[in-house]
Design a protein around this motif. Sequence first.
Motif, PDB file in Angstrom:
ATOM      1  N   SER A 299      69.357  35.486  68.326  1.00 40.41           N
ATOM      2  CA  SER A 299      68.979  35.943  69.808  1.00 40.41           C
ATOM      3  C   SER A 299      69.343  37.378  70.085  1.00 40.41           C
ATOM      4  O   SER A 299      70.191  37.670  70.550  1.00 40.41           O
ATOM      5  CB  SER A 299      69.643  34.853  70.839  1.00 40.41           C
ATOM      6  OG  SER A 299      69.002  35.468  71.957  1.00 40.41           O
TER       7      SER A 299
ATOM      8  N   ALA B  70      65.415  31.536  72.570  1.00 40.29           N
ATOM      9  CA  ALA B  70      65.634  31.151  71.470  1.00 40.29           C
ATOM     10  C   ALA B  70      65.584  29.674  70.964  1.00 40.29           C
ATOM     11  O   ALA B  70      64.828  29.141  69.899  1.00 40.29           O
ATOM     12  CB  ALA B  70      67.175  31.674  71.114  1.00 40.29           C
TER      13      ALA B  70
ATOM     14  N   PRO C 248      71.407  28.374  69.098  1.00 45.81           N
ATOM     15  CA  PRO C 248      71.152  29.826  69.516  1.00 45.81           C
ATOM     16  C   PRO C 248      72.304  30.537  69.446  1.00 45.81           C
ATOM     17  O   PRO C 248      73.299  30.257  70.053  1.00 45.81           O
ATOM     18  CB  PRO C 248      70.265  29.539  71.011  1.00 45.81           C
ATOM     19  CG  PRO C 248      71.028  28.320  71.447  1.00 45.81           C
ATOM     20  CD  PRO C 248      71.336  27.484  69.955  1.00 45.81           C
ATOM     21  N   ALA C 249      72.156  31.866  68.978  1.00 46.49           N
ATOM     22  CA  ALA C 249      73.264  32.795  68.980  1.00 46.49           C
ATOM     23  C   ALA C 249      73.151  34.030  69.316  1.00 46.49           C
ATOM     24  O   ALA C 249      72.246  34.770  68.497  1.00 46.49           O
ATOM     25  CB  ALA C 249      74.063  32.380  67.766  1.00 46.49           C
TER      26      ALA C 249
ATOM     27  N   GLU D 186      77.549  36.189  68.170  1.00 49.76           N
ATOM     28  CA  GLU D 186      78.853  35.187  68.269  1.00 49.76           C
ATOM     29  C   GLU D 186      79.306  35.115  66.490  1.00 49.76           C
ATOM     30  O   GLU D 186      79.576  34.125  66.099  1.00 49.76           O
ATOM     31  CB  GLU D 186      77.993  33.709  68.340  1.00 49.76           C
ATOM     32  CG  GLU D 186      77.465  33.683  69.861  1.00 49.76           C
ATOM     33  CD  GLU D 186      78.367  33.613  70.947  1.00 49.76           C
ATOM     34  OE1 GLU D 186      79.507  33.977  70.671  1.00 49.76           O
ATOM     35  OE2 GLU D 186      77.724  33.444  72.273  1.00 49.76           O
TER      36      GLU D 186
ATOM     37  N   TYR E 256      68.545  31.654  80.949  1.00 51.64           N
ATOM     38  CA  TYR E 256      69.668  30.474  81.057  1.00 51.64           C
ATOM     39  C   TYR E 256      69.242  29.454  82.019  1.00 51.64           C
ATOM     40  O   TYR E 256      69.806  28.410  82.263  1.00 51.64           O
ATOM     41  CB  TYR E 256      71.130  31.013  81.728  1.00 51.64           C
ATOM     42  CG  TYR E 256      71.837  31.953  80.705  1.00 51.64           C
ATOM     43  CD1 TYR E 256      72.596  31.363  79.704  1.00 51.64           C
ATOM     44  CD2 TYR E 256      71.926  33.392  81.176  1.00 51.64           C
ATOM     45  CE1 TYR E 256      73.490  32.003  78.918  1.00 51.64           C
ATOM     46  CE2 TYR E 256      72.790  34.043  80.134  1.00 51.64           C
ATOM     47  CZ  TYR E 256      73.417  33.423  78.878  1.00 51.64           C
ATOM     48  OH  TYR E 256      74.327  33.903  78.036  1.00 51.64           O
TER      49      TYR E 256
ATOM     50  N   LEU F  88      74.906  21.897  83.089  1.00 56.14           N
ATOM     51  CA  LEU F  88      74.590  23.122  82.372  1.00 56.14           C
ATOM     52  C   LEU F  88      75.068  23.039  80.939  1.00 56.14           C
ATOM     53  O   LEU F  88      74.814  24.074  80.140  1.00 56.14           O
ATOM     54  CB  LEU F  88      75.160  24.371  83.272  1.00 56.14           C
ATOM     55  CG  LEU F  88      74.572  24.461  84.629  1.00 56.14           C
ATOM     56  CD1 LEU F  88      74.922  25.980  85.046  1.00 56.14           C
ATOM     57  CD2 LEU F  88      73.206  24.470  84.577  1.00 56.14           C
TER      58      LEU F  88
ATOM     59  N   ASP G 236      75.986  25.257  71.377  1.00 56.63           N
ATOM     60  CA  ASP G 236      76.073  26.684  71.738  1.00 56.63           C
ATOM     61  C   ASP G 236      76.895  27.009  70.422  1.00 56.63           C
ATOM     62  O   ASP G 236      77.705  26.326  70.047  1.00 56.63           O
ATOM     63  CB  ASP G 236      77.019  26.786  73.030  1.00 56.63           C
ATOM     64  CG  ASP G 236      76.288  26.854  74.100  1.00 56.63           C
ATOM     65  OD1 ASP G 236      75.139  26.586  74.057  1.00 56.63           O
ATOM     66  OD2 ASP G 236      76.774  26.819  75.273  1.00 56.63           O
ATOM     67  N   ALA G 237      77.075  28.553  70.394  1.00 64.17           N
ATOM     68  CA  ALA G 237      77.577  28.907  69.070  1.00 64.17           C
ATOM     69  C   ALA G 237      79.073  29.414  69.354  1.00 64.17           C
ATOM     70  O   ALA G 237      79.730  30.001  68.536  1.00 64.17           O
ATOM     71  CB  ALA G 237      76.791  30.244  68.728  1.00 64.17           C
TER      72      ALA G 237
ATOM     73  N   GLY H 286      66.902  36.363  75.486  1.00 65.17           N
ATOM     74  CA  GLY H 286      67.362  34.935  76.369  1.00 65.17           C
ATOM     75  C   GLY H 286      67.458  33.946  75.390  1.00 65.17           C
ATOM     76  O   GLY H 286      66.931  33.703  74.505  1.00 65.17           O
TER      77      GLY H 286
HETATM   78  O1  LIG Z   1      70.306  35.779  75.145  1.00 68.88           O
HETATM   79  C1  LIG Z   1      71.124  34.912  74.853  1.00 68.88           C
HETATM   80  C2  LIG Z   1      72.318  34.677  75.484  1.00 68.88           C
HETATM   81  C3  LIG Z   1      73.214  33.548  74.939  1.00 68.88           C
HETATM   82  N1  LIG Z   1      72.768  32.934  73.787  1.00 68.88           N
HETATM   83  C4  LIG Z   1      73.677  31.797  73.198  1.00 68.88           C
HETATM   84  O2  LIG Z   1      73.503  30.739  74.091  1.00 68.88           O
HETATM   85  C5  LIG Z   1      74.864  30.053  74.157  1.00 68.88           C
HETATM   86  C6  LIG Z   1      75.639  29.929  75.428  1.00 68.88           C
HETATM   87  O3  LIG Z   1      75.593  31.233  76.008  1.00 68.88           O
HETATM   88  P1  LIG Z   1      76.721  31.574  76.808  1.00 68.88           P
HETATM   89  O4  LIG Z   1      76.538  32.885  77.226  1.00 68.88           O
HETATM   90  O5  LIG Z   1      78.172  31.396  76.326  1.00 68.88           O
HETATM   91  O6  LIG Z   1      76.563  30.518  78.116  1.00 68.88           O
HETATM   92  P2  LIG Z   1      77.693  29.977  79.169  1.00 68.88           P
HETATM   93  O7  LIG Z   1      78.281  31.134  79.975  1.00 68.88           O
HETATM   94  O8  LIG Z   1      78.595  29.251  78.355  1.00 68.88           O
HETATM   95  O9  LIG Z   1      76.601  29.174  80.167  1.00 68.88           O
HETATM   96  C7  LIG Z   1      76.646  27.601  80.316  1.00 68.88           C
HETATM   97  O10 LIG Z   1      75.448  27.655  81.166  1.00 68.88           O
HETATM   98  C8  LIG Z   1      74.066  27.969  80.380  1.00 68.88           C
HETATM   99  C9  LIG Z   1      73.175  27.865  81.718  1.00 68.88           C
HETATM  100  O11 LIG Z   1      72.592  26.550  81.767  1.00 68.88           O
HETATM  101  C10 LIG Z   1      74.132  27.147  79.131  1.00 68.88           C
HETATM  102  O12 LIG Z   1      72.715  27.934  78.565  1.00 68.88           O
HETATM  103  C11 LIG Z   1      75.065  27.557  78.543  1.00 68.88           C
HETATM  104  O13 LIG Z   1      74.650  26.784  77.083  1.00 68.88           O
HETATM  105  C12 LIG Z   1      76.318  26.818  78.991  1.00 68.88           C
HETATM  106  O14 LIG Z   1      77.385  27.139  78.054  1.00 68.88           O
HETATM  107  C13 LIG Z   1      75.657  30.738  73.057  1.00 68.88           C
HETATM  108  O15 LIG Z   1      75.455  30.264  71.721  1.00 68.88           O
HETATM  109  C14 LIG Z   1      75.028  32.216  72.963  1.00 68.88           C
HETATM  110  O16 LIG Z   1      75.289  32.999  71.862  1.00 68.88           O
HETATM  111  C15 LIG Z   1      71.484  33.225  73.159  1.00 68.88           C
HETATM  112  O17 LIG Z   1      71.367  32.523  72.159  1.00 68.88           O
HETATM  113  N2  LIG Z   1      70.918  34.245  73.706  1.00 68.88           N
END
Ligand SMILES: O=c1ccn([C@@H]2O[C@H](COP(=O)(O)OP(=O)(O)O[C@H]3O[C@H](CO)[C@@H](O)[C@H](O)[C@H]3O)[C@@H](O)[C@H]2O)c(=O)[nH]1
Length: 303
Positions: A71, A107, A37-38, A41, A212, A192, A124-125, A103
């Motif tokens: 996303s 995705a 999911p991205a 990114e 999330y 998480l 994660d991306a 969100g």
């Molecule tokens: O609306 C969104 C927001 C984020 N992402 C992607 O989701 C991944 C993780 O998102 P990120 O904002 O980097 O999350 P973190 O702050 O790193 O949160 C941690 O904690 C979150 C809650 O559990 C998890 O979803 C995450 O994977 C984990 O890395 C990335 O590839 C994002 O691009 C989406 O696809 N859609």
Amino acid sequence: MSVDSSGCGVRTAHWNDWTLDELIAAKGDTRVSLVVPAHNEAGTVGGVVSRVRERLVDTVSLVDEIVVIDSDSTDATYDVAVSAGADVHRASQIRPDLGTHPGKGEAMWKSLFVTDGDVVVFMDADLTDWDTHFVPGLLGPLLTWPEVQLVKGYYERPGEDGPLDGGRVTELVARPLISLFFPALRDLVQPLAGEWAVRRSHFASLSVPTGYAVELASLVDTVAKHGTSALAQVDLGTRAHGHQPLLDLGSMAVQILAMALQRKQDGSLPPSDLAVLRQFLPGPVPLDRVIETVERPPAEGYL
Ligand SMILES: O=c1ccn([C@@H]2O[C@H](COP(=O)(O)OP(=O)(O)O[C@H]3O[C@H](CO)[C@@H](O)[C@H](O)[C@H]3O)[C@@H](O)[C@H]2O)c(=O)[nH]1
Ligand SMILES: O=C(O)[C@H](O)COP(=O)(O)O
């Protein structure tokens, strides 16, 4: 007060407990989808896709498809992911009859309509320190332990000594919730983590928060359906990722708290006088803090 405690109720493995050859043999006809999911990114998604493709699709047959779910990105995520060799779909355009939400969970839920893997691996991306062994590591338990439905990755963060710090929301929201409401999850080192794998049939049976809370909800609901034996966790080594600003993490915290409270509508209360918060030292060695949660009654009755 803190005490060392030993023993782990969630089956735990290391990514190199299986060789690639062993996993490919165990895979047989099982199809494996990697879903990334991205959201905005463009800087990192290309590396995630191309490295997995080169190592696990082009040279061996462990991963059958790499699917990026864009996303609602407003940057070049879509084009970068296509150039890197992924099948790319915009979340909002998958099954538009079902509507669309922003969100990460959305995705991931939508990914089920455009993938066909019997097993789905999520990554994660925004990874900056990682390696392709994450994917076989996460597949190991699912391909070799039939009772397991969901495999969670865990890792240390590079350059950090001392306690295993899971991140701000992990330590300040997720672990406290687990302590009070979901103690069956207390042995998960990185609850998480965005790196996890699940059987398609199981993920398709779960209610999926669009934001999330998807990670913690999936763990809570897996244990509710199948017990802790359906979970496994795998040591993936080290991992680093992009960091959100503290105030943005407030939104993540609200989503996770809302999910937890929705799942506690059965009225059961947390323990009244003591709670046990399980944190981790490298190893991982669980470290339990016994925390008083006592309340005094109104003083007026004693005055
Ligand atoms: O609306 C969104 C927001 C984020 N992402 C992607 O989701 C991944 C993780 O998102 P990120 O904002 O980097 O999350 P973190 O702050 O790193 O949160 C941690 O904690 C979150 C809650 O559990 C998890 O979803 C995450 O994977 C984990 O890395 C990335 O590839 C994002 O691009 C989406 O696809 N859609
Ligand atoms: O996993 C978490 O707790 C949040 O994503 C925050 O992580 P960070 O503190 O490493 O940014």
